[in-house]
Design an enzyme around this catalytic site. Structure first.
Site, PDB file in Angstrom:
ATOM      1  N   ASP A  67       0.821  -1.217   0.000  1.00 53.19           N
ATOM      2  CA  ASP A  67       0.000   0.000   0.000  1.00 53.19           C
ATOM      3  C   ASP A  67       0.855   1.266   0.000  1.00 53.19           C
ATOM      4  OD1 ASP A  67       0.995  -0.384   2.549  1.00 53.19           O
ATOM      5  OD2 ASP A  67      -0.935  -0.578   3.531  1.00 53.19           O
ATOM      6  N   ASN A 136      -7.304  -2.607  14.463  1.00 58.26           N
ATOM      7  CA  ASN A 136      -8.695  -2.937  14.126  1.00 58.26           C
ATOM      8  C   ASN A 136      -8.785  -4.134  13.175  1.00 58.26           C
ATOM      9  OD1 ASN A 136      -7.770  -1.863  11.764  1.00 58.26           O
ATOM     10  ND2 ASN A 136      -9.204  -0.140  11.681  1.00 58.26           N
ATOM     11  N   HIS A 138      -6.983  -4.479  10.350  1.00 58.51           N
ATOM     12  CA  HIS A 138      -6.708  -4.219   8.927  1.00 58.51           C
ATOM     13  C   HIS A 138      -5.399  -4.861   8.506  1.00 58.51           C
ATOM     14  CE1 HIS A 138      -4.628  -0.225  10.087  1.00 58.51           C
ATOM     15  NE2 HIS A 138      -3.722  -0.833   9.366  1.00 58.51           N
ATOM     16  N   GLU A 143      -9.538  -1.725   5.533  1.00 60.67           N
ATOM     17  CA  GLU A 143     -10.188  -1.377   6.789  1.00 60.67           C
ATOM     18  C   GLU A 143     -11.452  -2.214   7.004  1.00 60.67           C
ATOM     19  OE1 GLU A 143      -8.658   0.373   8.810  1.00 60.67           O
ATOM     20  OE2 GLU A 143      -8.178   2.394   8.154  1.00 60.67           O
TER      21      GLU A 143
HETATM   22  C1  GLP Z   1      -0.268   0.534   8.679  1.00 59.51           C
HETATM   23  C2  GLP Z   1       0.042  -0.338   7.461  1.00 59.51           C
HETATM   24  C3  GLP Z   1      -0.216  -1.795   7.745  1.00 59.51           C
HETATM   25  C4  GLP Z   1       0.402  -2.194   9.074  1.00 59.51           C
HETATM   26  C5  GLP Z   1      -0.221  -1.388  10.178  1.00 59.51           C
HETATM   27  C6  GLP Z   1       0.257  -1.772  11.575  1.00 59.51           C
HETATM   28  O1  GLP Z   1      -1.584   0.918   8.759  1.00 59.51           O
HETATM   29  N1  GLP Z   1      -0.718   0.061   6.315  1.00 59.51           N
HETATM   30  O2  GLP Z   1       0.318  -2.579   6.682  1.00 59.51           O
HETATM   31  O3  GLP Z   1       0.218  -3.574   9.309  1.00 59.51           O
HETATM   32  O4  GLP Z   1       0.119  -0.033   9.929  1.00 59.51           O
HETATM   33  O5  GLP Z   1       1.431  -1.105  11.881  1.00 59.51           O
HETATM   34  P1  GLP Z   1       2.349  -1.421  13.134  1.00 59.51           P
HETATM   35  O6  GLP Z   1       3.163  -2.601  12.750  1.00 59.51           O
HETATM   36  O7  GLP Z   1       3.175  -0.174  13.300  1.00 59.51           O
HETATM   37  O8  GLP Z   1       1.444  -1.673  14.292  1.00 59.51           O
END
Ligand code: GLP
Length: 247
Positions: A67, A136, A138, A143
Site C-alpha cells: 500500500d 482494528n 486491517h 479497513e
Molecule cells: C499501517 C500499514 C499496515 C500495518 C499497520 C500496523 O496501517 N498500512 O500494513 O500492518 O500499519 O502497523 P504497526 O506494525 O506499526 O502496528
C-alpha cells in the site's frame, strides 16, 4: 493458520526473517510481498544484516508492497516508498526497478489501482507475502467494512487508523485520509503468508483473527481460508491466542 510465538520482538523478527532468507536462497528470483508499519522493521534489519554478512543476494528478487498513502511523494519521509528505501532497498543489492510500491501521487487513482493489479499479475504470483496487522484487524490498508475488497483499491482510512498512524507524523491532521491498497483478494493470491504482530496492544486482534468470526469487520480473519499462513507473535501479542490453543 499456524502460530509461532517468540519470547521477544527481536526473536520473533529473527524467526520470520529466516523464512524470507530461506525463500531468497532457494529461489533467487523470488517475488516478495512487503509491508510497512513499525513491526516489520526488525525483520528488514535482520535481512540487511544477512546481506552485509554475504549470506543473501537480492539481485534477482522482485518486491511488491501492499500500500501507499495517497498524496505523499516518494521523497516524503512519511511515504511508504521512502520507508522501504530507508529500511531495506537502499541497504541491499536489489535493483530499484525490481521494487514496486503503489504511486502515492497518481493523476487518476482508480487507474493507478488497475495498473497495480496488472503489474501484480505480470510479476506474480507472490511467493511470500509479509503482513502486519492494524489494531482494528486491517491488513495492508483494508479497513473493517461491509465486504472483503477483492482488488487494489482506494481506501478512506478509518479514524482509528488515522489516530494509530499519527504517531509517525507531527500532528494527526497531517495523516493522509486516503491510501491505495492491495485488496484482500490480491493478498490471498500469495503462495505463502507471514503475519507479524508485536506487543500487548495486538493480543486481542490476533485472538479475534484466529478464533473470532470470519467477517469483513476483522479483515485479517479471512486469512483463515488461506492454506499457508503463519502468524509470528511475540509473547505479549500472542498471549491470548496461545492461551486459547492450550485450553
Ligand atoms: C499501517 C500499514 C499496515 C500495518 C499497520 C500496523 O496501517 N498500512 O500494513 O500492518 O500499519 O502497523 P504497526 O506494525 O506499526 O502496528
Amino acid at each position: 493458520m499456524k502460530l509461532i510465538t517468540a519470547t521477544t520482538y527481536e526473536e520473533m523478527c529473527q524467526k520470520a526473517a529466516r523464512v524470507l532468507a530461506a525463500q531468497i536462497t532457494l529461489k533467487p528470483q523470488s517475488v516478495l510481498g512487503l509491508a510497512t508499519g513499525s513491526t516489520p522493521i526488525g525483520i528488514y534489519q535482520e535481512l540487511v544484516r544477512e546481506y552485509q554478512e554475504g549470506k543473501l543476494n537480492f539481485s534477482q528478487v522482485t518486491t511488491v508492497n501492499l500500500d501507499e498513502y495517497l498524496g505523499l511523494s516518494p521523497e516524503n519521509n512519511q511515504s511508504y516508498r521512502y520507508f522501504m528505501n530507508q529500511h531495506l532497498f537502499n541497504k541491499v543489492n536489489i535493483p530499484k526497478e525490481n521494487t514496486h510500491v503503489p504511486n502515492g501521487q497518481p493523476q487518476n487513482p482508480q487507474e493507478e489501482c488497475r495498473q497495480y493489479e496488472e503489474l501484480l499479475a505480470a510479476v506474480g504470483p507472490v511467493d511470500i507475502q509479509l503482513l502486519g496487522i492494524g489494531n482494528n484487524g486491517h491488513i495492508g490498508f483494508n479497513e473493517p467494512c461491509g465486504h472483503f475488497p477483492e482488488f487494489t483499491h482506494v481506501v478512506n482510512l478509518s479514524e482509528s487508523t488515522i489516530q494509530a498512524n499519527s504517531r509517525f507524523f507531527a500532528h494527526s491532521s497531517q495523516v493522509p485520509r486516503q491510501a491505495v491498497s492491495m485488496g484482500i483478494g490480491t493478498i490471498m493470491k500469495a503462495k505463502k503468508i507471514l503475519l507479524v504482530a508485536s506487543g500487548q496492544g495486538k493480543a486481542q486482534i490476533v485472538y479475534d483473527m484466529m478464533f473470532g468470526p470470519v467477517t469483513p469487520q476483522v479483515p485479517a480473519s479471512l486469512l483463515r481460508f488461506h492454506p499457508d499462513v503463519t502468524v509470528f507473535a511475540d509473547q505479549e501479542a500472542g498471549a491470548l491466542a496461545l492461551a486459547a490453543l492450550s485450553k
